[in-house]
Design a protein around this motif. Structure first.
Motif, PDB file in Angstrom:
ATOM      1  N   ILE A  43       0.853  -1.192   0.000  1.00  0.00           N
ATOM      2  CA  ILE A  43       0.000   0.000   0.000  1.00  0.00           C
ATOM      3  C   ILE A  43       0.887   1.240   0.000  1.00  0.00           C
ATOM      4  O   ILE A  43       1.816   1.353   0.794  1.00  0.00           O
ATOM      5  N   ASP A  44       0.550   2.185  -0.896  1.00  0.00           N
ATOM      6  CA  ASP A  44       1.320   3.425  -1.031  1.00  0.00           C
ATOM      7  C   ASP A  44       0.445   4.612  -0.656  1.00  0.00           C
ATOM      8  O   ASP A  44      -0.517   4.929  -1.357  1.00  0.00           O
ATOM      9  N   THR A  45       0.783   5.265   0.484  1.00  0.00           N
ATOM     10  CA  THR A  45       0.043   6.456   0.879  1.00  0.00           C
ATOM     11  C   THR A  45       1.032   7.603   1.066  1.00  0.00           C
ATOM     12  O   THR A  45       2.210   7.499   0.698  1.00  0.00           O
ATOM     13  N   ALA A  46       0.561   8.717   1.604  1.00  0.00           N
ATOM     14  CA  ALA A  46       1.413   9.888   1.860  1.00  0.00           C
ATOM     15  C   ALA A  46       0.662  10.766   2.851  1.00  0.00           C
ATOM     16  O   ALA A  46      -0.573  10.768   2.878  1.00  0.00           O
ATOM     17  N   ARG A  47       1.436  11.528   3.599  1.00  0.00           N
ATOM     18  CA  ARG A  47       0.808  12.447   4.568  1.00  0.00           C
ATOM     19  C   ARG A  47      -0.196  13.356   3.848  1.00  0.00           C
ATOM     20  O   ARG A  47      -1.318  13.548   4.305  1.00  0.00           O
ATOM     21  N   ILE A  48       0.193  13.862   2.658  1.00  0.00           N
ATOM     22  CA  ILE A  48      -0.639  14.846   1.972  1.00  0.00           C
ATOM     23  C   ILE A  48      -1.935  14.228   1.422  1.00  0.00           C
ATOM     24  O   ILE A  48      -2.878  14.956   1.113  1.00  0.00           O
ATOM     25  N   TYR A  49      -2.026  12.912   1.318  1.00  0.00           N
ATOM     26  CA  TYR A  49      -3.260  12.296   0.815  1.00  0.00           C
ATOM     27  C   TYR A  49      -4.374  12.345   1.862  1.00  0.00           C
ATOM     28  O   TYR A  49      -5.546  12.128   1.537  1.00  0.00           O
ATOM     29  N   GLY A  50      -3.991  12.570   3.125  1.00  0.00           N
ATOM     30  CA  GLY A  50      -5.011  12.726   4.177  1.00  0.00           C
ATOM     31  C   GLY A  50      -5.734  11.435   4.514  1.00  0.00           C
ATOM     32  O   GLY A  50      -6.854  11.480   5.033  1.00  0.00           O
ATOM     33  N   ASN A  51      -5.135  10.290   4.213  1.00  0.00           N
ATOM     34  CA  ASN A  51      -5.861   9.029   4.472  1.00  0.00           C
ATOM     35  C   ASN A  51      -4.996   7.977   5.188  1.00  0.00           C
ATOM     36  O   ASN A  51      -5.300   6.792   5.133  1.00  0.00           O
ATOM     37  N   GLU A  52      -3.964   8.439   5.905  1.00  0.00           N
ATOM     38  CA  GLU A  52      -3.118   7.475   6.629  1.00  0.00           C
ATOM     39  C   GLU A  52      -3.912   6.742   7.720  1.00  0.00           C
ATOM     40  O   GLU A  52      -3.656   5.559   7.976  1.00  0.00           O
ATOM     41  N   VAL A  53      -4.859   7.426   8.336  1.00  0.00           N
ATOM     42  CA  VAL A  53      -5.661   6.775   9.395  1.00  0.00           C
ATOM     43  C   VAL A  53      -6.442   5.607   8.794  1.00  0.00           C
ATOM     44  O   VAL A  53      -6.452   4.493   9.333  1.00  0.00           O
ATOM     45  N   ASP A  54      -7.072   5.852   7.653  1.00  0.00           N
ATOM     46  CA  ASP A  54      -7.838   4.796   6.969  1.00  0.00           C
ATOM     47  C   ASP A  54      -6.948   3.624   6.558  1.00  0.00           C
ATOM     48  O   ASP A  54      -7.329   2.460   6.676  1.00  0.00           O
ATOM     49  N   VAL A  55      -5.765   3.946   6.054  1.00  0.00           N
ATOM     50  CA  VAL A  55      -4.845   2.889   5.605  1.00  0.00           C
ATOM     51  C   VAL A  55      -4.471   2.000   6.787  1.00  0.00           C
ATOM     52  O   VAL A  55      -4.547   0.761   6.714  1.00  0.00           O
ATOM     53  N   GLY A  56      -4.085   2.614   7.892  1.00  0.00           N
ATOM     54  CA  GLY A  56      -3.673   1.830   9.063  1.00  0.00           C
ATOM     55  C   GLY A  56      -4.810   0.975   9.599  1.00  0.00           C
ATOM     56  O   GLY A  56      -4.617  -0.208   9.923  1.00  0.00           O
ATOM     57  N   ASP A  61      -7.574  -4.144  10.509  1.00  0.00           N
ATOM     58  CA  ASP A  61      -8.853  -4.869  10.459  1.00  0.00           C
ATOM     59  C   ASP A  61      -8.806  -6.057   9.489  1.00  0.00           C
ATOM     60  O   ASP A  61      -9.655  -6.940   9.557  1.00  0.00           O
ATOM     61  N   SER A  62      -7.853  -6.046   8.569  1.00  0.00           N
ATOM     62  CA  SER A  62      -7.810  -7.115   7.550  1.00  0.00           C
ATOM     63  C   SER A  62      -7.495  -8.473   8.164  1.00  0.00           C
ATOM     64  O   SER A  62      -7.793  -9.512   7.573  1.00  0.00           O
ATOM     65  N   GLY A  63      -6.842  -8.459   9.329  1.00  0.00           N
ATOM     66  CA  GLY A  63      -6.451  -9.725   9.958  1.00  0.00           C
ATOM     67  C   GLY A  63      -5.212 -10.343   9.323  1.00  0.00           C
ATOM     68  O   GLY A  63      -4.744 -11.393   9.755  1.00  0.00           O
ATOM     69  N   ILE A  64      -4.675  -9.671   8.293  1.00  0.00           N
ATOM     70  CA  ILE A  64      -3.454 -10.186   7.647  1.00  0.00           C
ATOM     71  C   ILE A  64      -2.265  -9.781   8.514  1.00  0.00           C
ATOM     72  O   ILE A  64      -2.219  -8.654   9.026  1.00  0.00           O
ATOM     73  N   ASP A  65      -1.309 -10.698   8.653  1.00  0.00           N
ATOM     74  CA  ASP A  65      -0.141 -10.401   9.476  1.00  0.00           C
ATOM     75  C   ASP A  65       0.586  -9.164   8.942  1.00  0.00           C
ATOM     76  O   ASP A  65       0.807  -9.049   7.732  1.00  0.00           O
ATOM     77  N   ARG A  66       0.921  -8.257   9.830  1.00  0.00           N
ATOM     78  CA  ARG A  66       1.610  -7.020   9.433  1.00  0.00           C
ATOM     79  C   ARG A  66       2.835  -7.298   8.559  1.00  0.00           C
ATOM     80  O   ARG A  66       3.125  -6.554   7.619  1.00  0.00           O
ATOM     81  N   SER A  67       3.543  -8.392   8.867  1.00  0.00           N
ATOM     82  CA  SER A  67       4.791  -8.688   8.151  1.00  0.00           C
ATOM     83  C   SER A  67       4.543  -9.031   6.679  1.00  0.00           C
ATOM     84  O   SER A  67       5.465  -9.014   5.868  1.00  0.00           O
ATOM     85  N   GLU A  68       3.288  -9.326   6.331  1.00  0.00           N
ATOM     86  CA  GLU A  68       2.989  -9.699   4.939  1.00  0.00           C
ATOM     87  C   GLU A  68       2.636  -8.489   4.068  1.00  0.00           C
ATOM     88  O   GLU A  68       2.420  -8.627   2.868  1.00  0.00           O
ATOM     89  N   ILE A  69       2.513  -7.314   4.712  1.00  0.00           N
ATOM     90  CA  ILE A  69       2.074  -6.131   3.953  1.00  0.00           C
ATOM     91  C   ILE A  69       3.188  -5.091   3.942  1.00  0.00           C
ATOM     92  O   ILE A  69       3.747  -4.757   4.994  1.00  0.00           O
ATOM     93  N   PHE A  70       3.500  -4.585   2.758  1.00  0.00           N
ATOM     94  CA  PHE A  70       4.546  -3.570   2.595  1.00  0.00           C
ATOM     95  C   PHE A  70       3.861  -2.200   2.570  1.00  0.00           C
ATOM     96  O   PHE A  70       3.001  -1.933   1.729  1.00  0.00           O
ATOM     97  N   VAL A  71       4.250  -1.322   3.500  1.00  0.00           N
ATOM     98  CA  VAL A  71       3.567  -0.027   3.630  1.00  0.00           C
ATOM     99  C   VAL A  71       4.553   1.126   3.424  1.00  0.00           C
ATOM    100  O   VAL A  71       5.625   1.156   4.036  1.00  0.00           O
ATOM    101  N   THR A  72       4.150   2.041   2.570  1.00  0.00           N
ATOM    102  CA  THR A  72       4.954   3.250   2.290  1.00  0.00           C
ATOM    103  C   THR A  72       4.145   4.482   2.644  1.00  0.00           C
ATOM    104  O   THR A  72       2.953   4.562   2.328  1.00  0.00           O
ATOM    105  N   THR A  73       4.805   5.467   3.284  1.00  0.00           N
ATOM    106  CA  THR A  73       4.227   6.803   3.330  1.00  0.00           C
ATOM    107  C   THR A  73       5.327   7.816   3.023  1.00  0.00           C
ATOM    108  O   THR A  73       6.479   7.429   2.791  1.00  0.00           O
ATOM    109  N   LYS A  74       4.940   9.098   2.958  1.00  0.00           N
ATOM    110  CA  LYS A  74       5.900  10.090   2.433  1.00  0.00           C
ATOM    111  C   LYS A  74       5.901  11.375   3.257  1.00  0.00           C
ATOM    112  O   LYS A  74       4.863  11.779   3.789  1.00  0.00           O
TER     113      LYS A  74
END
Ligand code: NAP
Length: 268
Positions: A43-56, A61-74
């Motif tokens: 998942i690729d987000t950024a501070r300026i997109y205003g949706n980091e809360v939703d991404v997290g 909530d997905s129940g997928i292990d954190r280690s399986e998801i690659f997360v970027t912000t800017k």
């Protein structure tokens, strides 16, 4: 298992990432949940997109292990002189223990050098596993590399058949950085390119899928955005066909230096 590439840090990064620019609050949460259910693990987000809360929240909530998801912000431009605080604030909004990749969003002339030093310090703490840049041209990278202790893992740039960025891509790869292709559908402007319909039909795919597949075969990390469940699935279904070399050549020939987002080429 999503197809991965390897960063200069040794981390695996899913080659197809899900972008959330212009996904509004609520809409972004639903889109990220749908993307994760579909199989995206990046998942690729950024501070300026205003949706980091939703991404997290969607990740938790997905129940997928954190280690399986690659997360970027800017790091946003106006925060470049206070990168440590901006990073802490992004992490608080994301509600994650660590980040996979933190990027300088744009090479702001006066503040980018200090911002990179600050990103290096954040990287040293382990709170982000990799750091990188976005919208950097060769001269910005020359400047950075002349004093950097840590090389950027990636340069995230606009890239699609209509803006192929061959020189910049060669530069990045020759310095051990992977290229992340943002706006891979030219911000949606080229999904109805009639000239490509016969080629897409030959593979039983849409023009969007053909263009995304071209970028995957070029070795890019590809960041595509959609808030529609149908298009989220469509964009993910690009690993069951190969664009033939002759057709890759036709797509390579479409470059028209079309920029749909920023033009950093004039930034000193
Ligand atoms: N670092 C930077 O400066 C920077 C700049 C721009 C973008 N990015 C990143 O790159 C990501 C992707 O770029 P982008 O959002 O500019 O553009 P994009 O992914 O090239 O295109 C997205 C647009 O195309 C539509 N779309 C998506 N899939 C489609 C399909 N299969 N058929 C028809 N239309 C489709 C989307 O509408 P729907 O949502 O309605 O499907 C949306 O309007 C961003 O979300 C962001 O994470 C980074």
């Amino acid at each position: 298992m999503a197809q991965t590439l390897t960063l200069n840090t040794g981390q695996k990064i899913p080659q197809l990432g899900f972008g959330v620019w212009k996904a509004s609050e609520g809409e972004c949460y639903k889109a990220v949940r749908t993307a994760l259910d579909t199989g995206y693990r990046h998942i690729d987000t950024a501070r300026i997109y205003g949706n980091e809360v939703d991404v997290g929240k969607a990740i938790r909530d997905s129940g997928i292990d954190r280690s399986e998801i690659f997360v970027t912000t800017k790091l946003w431009n106006s925060d470049q002189a206070k990168a440590q605080k901006a990073f802490d604030d992004s992490m608080a909004r994301l509600g994650l223990d660590y980040l996979d990749l933190y990027l300088i969003h744009f090479p702001v002339t006066k503040t980018r050098a200090q911002a990179w030093k600050d990103l290096e310090a954040i990287h040293k703490t382990g709170r982000t596993r990799a750091i990188g840049v976005s919208n950097y041209m060769p001269r910005h990278l020359d400047e950075l590399l002349s004093s950097a202790a840590v090389k950027p893992a990636v340069n995230q740039i606009e890239l699609h058949p209509y803006l192929s960025q061959n020189e910049l891509k060669t530069y990045c790869e020759s310095h051990g950085m992977l290229v992340e292709a943002y706006s891979p559908l030219a911000h949606g402007q080229k999904v109805a390119d009639v000239s490509l319909k016969p080629m897409a039909a030959k593979y039983g795919k849409t023009v969007a899928q053909l263009i995304l597949r071209w970028s995957v075969q070029k070795g890019n990390i590809v960041l595509v955005k959609s808030v529609s469940p149908q298009r989220i699935a469509e964009n993910f279904a690009i690993f069951d066909f190969n664009v033939e070399p002759a057709d890759m050549g036709v797509l390579d020939g479409l470059n028209e230096n079309l920029r749909t987002c920023w033009d950093p080429s004039q930034t000193p």
